[in-house]
Design a protein around this motif. Structure first.
Motif, PDB file in Angstrom:
ATOM      1  N   HIS A   1      66.126  50.144  63.108  1.00 58.46           N
ATOM      2  CA  HIS A   1      66.137  50.941  61.851  1.00 58.46           C
ATOM      3  C   HIS A   1      64.769  51.960  61.914  1.00 58.46           C
ATOM      4  O   HIS A   1      64.191  52.010  60.940  1.00 58.46           O
ATOM      5  N   GLU A   2      64.785  52.408  63.265  1.00 59.42           N
ATOM      6  CA  GLU A   2      63.533  53.387  63.554  1.00 59.42           C
ATOM      7  C   GLU A   2      63.792  54.401  62.358  1.00 59.42           C
ATOM      8  O   GLU A   2      65.103  55.006  62.233  1.00 59.42           O
ATOM      9  N   LYS A   3      62.769  55.129  62.513  1.00 59.02           N
ATOM     10  CA  LYS A   3      62.966  56.448  61.471  1.00 59.02           C
ATOM     11  C   LYS A   3      61.713  57.639  61.806  1.00 59.02           C
ATOM     12  O   LYS A   3      60.828  57.149  62.791  1.00 59.02           O
ATOM     13  N   VAL A   4      62.169  58.847  61.784  1.00 55.63           N
ATOM     14  CA  VAL A   4      61.175  59.725  62.242  1.00 55.63           C
ATOM     15  C   VAL A   4      60.098  59.980  60.961  1.00 55.63           C
ATOM     16  O   VAL A   4      60.497  60.232  59.626  1.00 55.63           O
ATOM     17  N   ILE A   5      58.914  60.001  61.351  1.00 58.62           N
ATOM     18  CA  ILE A   5      57.933  59.957  60.241  1.00 58.62           C
ATOM     19  C   ILE A   5      57.186  61.527  60.239  1.00 58.62           C
ATOM     20  O   ILE A   5      56.677  61.704  61.320  1.00 58.62           O
ATOM     21  N   ALA A   6      57.304  62.456  59.356  1.00 56.17           N
ATOM     22  CA  ALA A   6      56.862  63.589  59.161  1.00 56.17           C
ATOM     23  C   ALA A   6      55.737  63.845  58.532  1.00 56.17           C
ATOM     24  O   ALA A   6      55.513  63.219  57.564  1.00 56.17           O
ATOM     25  N   GLN A   7      54.822  64.769  59.157  1.00 59.10           N
ATOM     26  CA  GLN A   7      53.539  65.042  58.476  1.00 59.10           C
ATOM     27  C   GLN A   7      53.612  66.023  57.299  1.00 59.10           C
ATOM     28  O   GLN A   7      52.821  65.998  56.643  1.00 59.10           O
ATOM     29  N   THR A   8      54.797  66.653  57.188  1.00 57.62           N
ATOM     30  CA  THR A   8      55.176  67.659  56.270  1.00 57.62           C
ATOM     31  C   THR A   8      56.318  67.561  55.545  1.00 57.62           C
ATOM     32  O   THR A   8      57.234  66.720  56.037  1.00 57.62           O
ATOM     33  N   PRO A   9      56.571  68.003  54.069  1.00 57.19           N
ATOM     34  CA  PRO A   9      57.934  67.905  53.763  1.00 57.19           C
ATOM     35  C   PRO A   9      59.081  68.471  54.595  1.00 57.19           C
ATOM     36  O   PRO A   9      58.929  69.389  55.662  1.00 57.19           O
ATOM     37  N   ALA A  10      60.318  67.600  54.435  1.00 52.22           N
ATOM     38  CA  ALA A  10      61.494  68.154  55.324  1.00 52.22           C
ATOM     39  C   ALA A  10      62.465  69.162  54.438  1.00 52.22           C
ATOM     40  O   ALA A  10      62.512  68.598  53.171  1.00 52.22           O
TER      41      ALA A  10
END
Length: 250
Positions: free
Chosen positions: A146-155
């Protein structure tokens, strides 16, 4: 001029699924296949599609996907799995956004096919997934499942579906869920989490109420019912495995 795009795919004996996946991303400027030791037709299919093939022994889902991202030539990456396909509508949306990106990361709805039916409600849809991003501003988590992408900015959000062939048979789907719940329990245990009889009793029915009733899973017929019931069992068995790991059988 549009930003160049790398597509990354992690594989292990994905020969039955990979060809359709590769065809759906043929619009990309580069395809990177990070393989962990396939001995079927996976690598031949990747070569025939002109993909860059890199080998990496299995690191866990999150780390394996981030390894593939690091091997990409271009900063804009689209990460998909071998059992997923980019729909025509999603491809058009991706290409348009890359002409003048308004965000550094993008979510997309994922549509899961289960028991031969595309699920449009419940847990099966829209199942928003962040898969397109500029790698200077986002990265995969280290989670083993259940890995996920962690973004530093809004998507931003793309139009069109990422199509997911979630099961080839009920037997194989249950085998996969058994592996996933073991990984989930191990991850929870490693973080010092615990479960008890209340979790065992209430997690499954609360999940059923949320997804089958409030999110209209009943609209997907028998496949929708089977899908959520398996999900409820997963909730139960995940916490049962966590209890077993903790040695707490009271």
């Amino acid at each position: 001029m549009a930003e160049p795009l790398s597509v990354t795919i992690i594989t292990f004996n994905a020969g039955e699924q990979l060809a359709a996946c590769l065809r759906s991303v043929s619009f990309a400027d580069e395809i990177v296949v990070a393989d962990s030791g396939s001995n079927d037709a996976t690598l031949e299919m990747a070569r025939n599609a002109g993909a860059v093939i890199v080998h990496q022994d299995w690191l866990g889902f999150g780390k394996q996907k981030q390894f593939a991202v690091a091997k990409a030539k271009y900063d804009w990456v689209l990460c998909i799995d071998a059992d997923e396909r980019v729909s025509d509508a999603l491809r058009i949306s991706i290409q348009r956004e890359l002409e003048a990106p308004g965000f550094y990361a993008y979510q997309m709805p994922r549509c899961n096919r289960f028991m031969g039916k595309w699920l449009r409600h419940g847990e099966g849809y829209p199942d928003l997934s962040l898969r397109l991003f500029h790698r200077a501003y986002a990265a995969w988590s280290d989670d083993s499942v259940h890995e996920k992408v962690i973004a530093q900015t809004p998507a931003g959000r793309l139009k069109g579906d990422l199509l997911h062939e979630s099961e080839t048979s009920i037997e194989s789907y249950l085998d996969k869920q058994n592996r996933y719940t073991s990984l989930q329990a191990q991850a929870l245990y490693a973080r010092g989490k615990h479960a008890n009889i209340l979790r065992l009793l209430f997690s499954p029915p609360l999940r059923f109420i949320k997804f089958y009733l409030f999110r209209l899973g009943f609209m997907d017929g028998i496949p929708g019912l089977v899908h959520i019931l398996i999900g409820c069992f997963n909730s139960f068995i995940k916490y049962a495995k966590l209890i077993a790991l903790s040695g707490n059988k009271n």
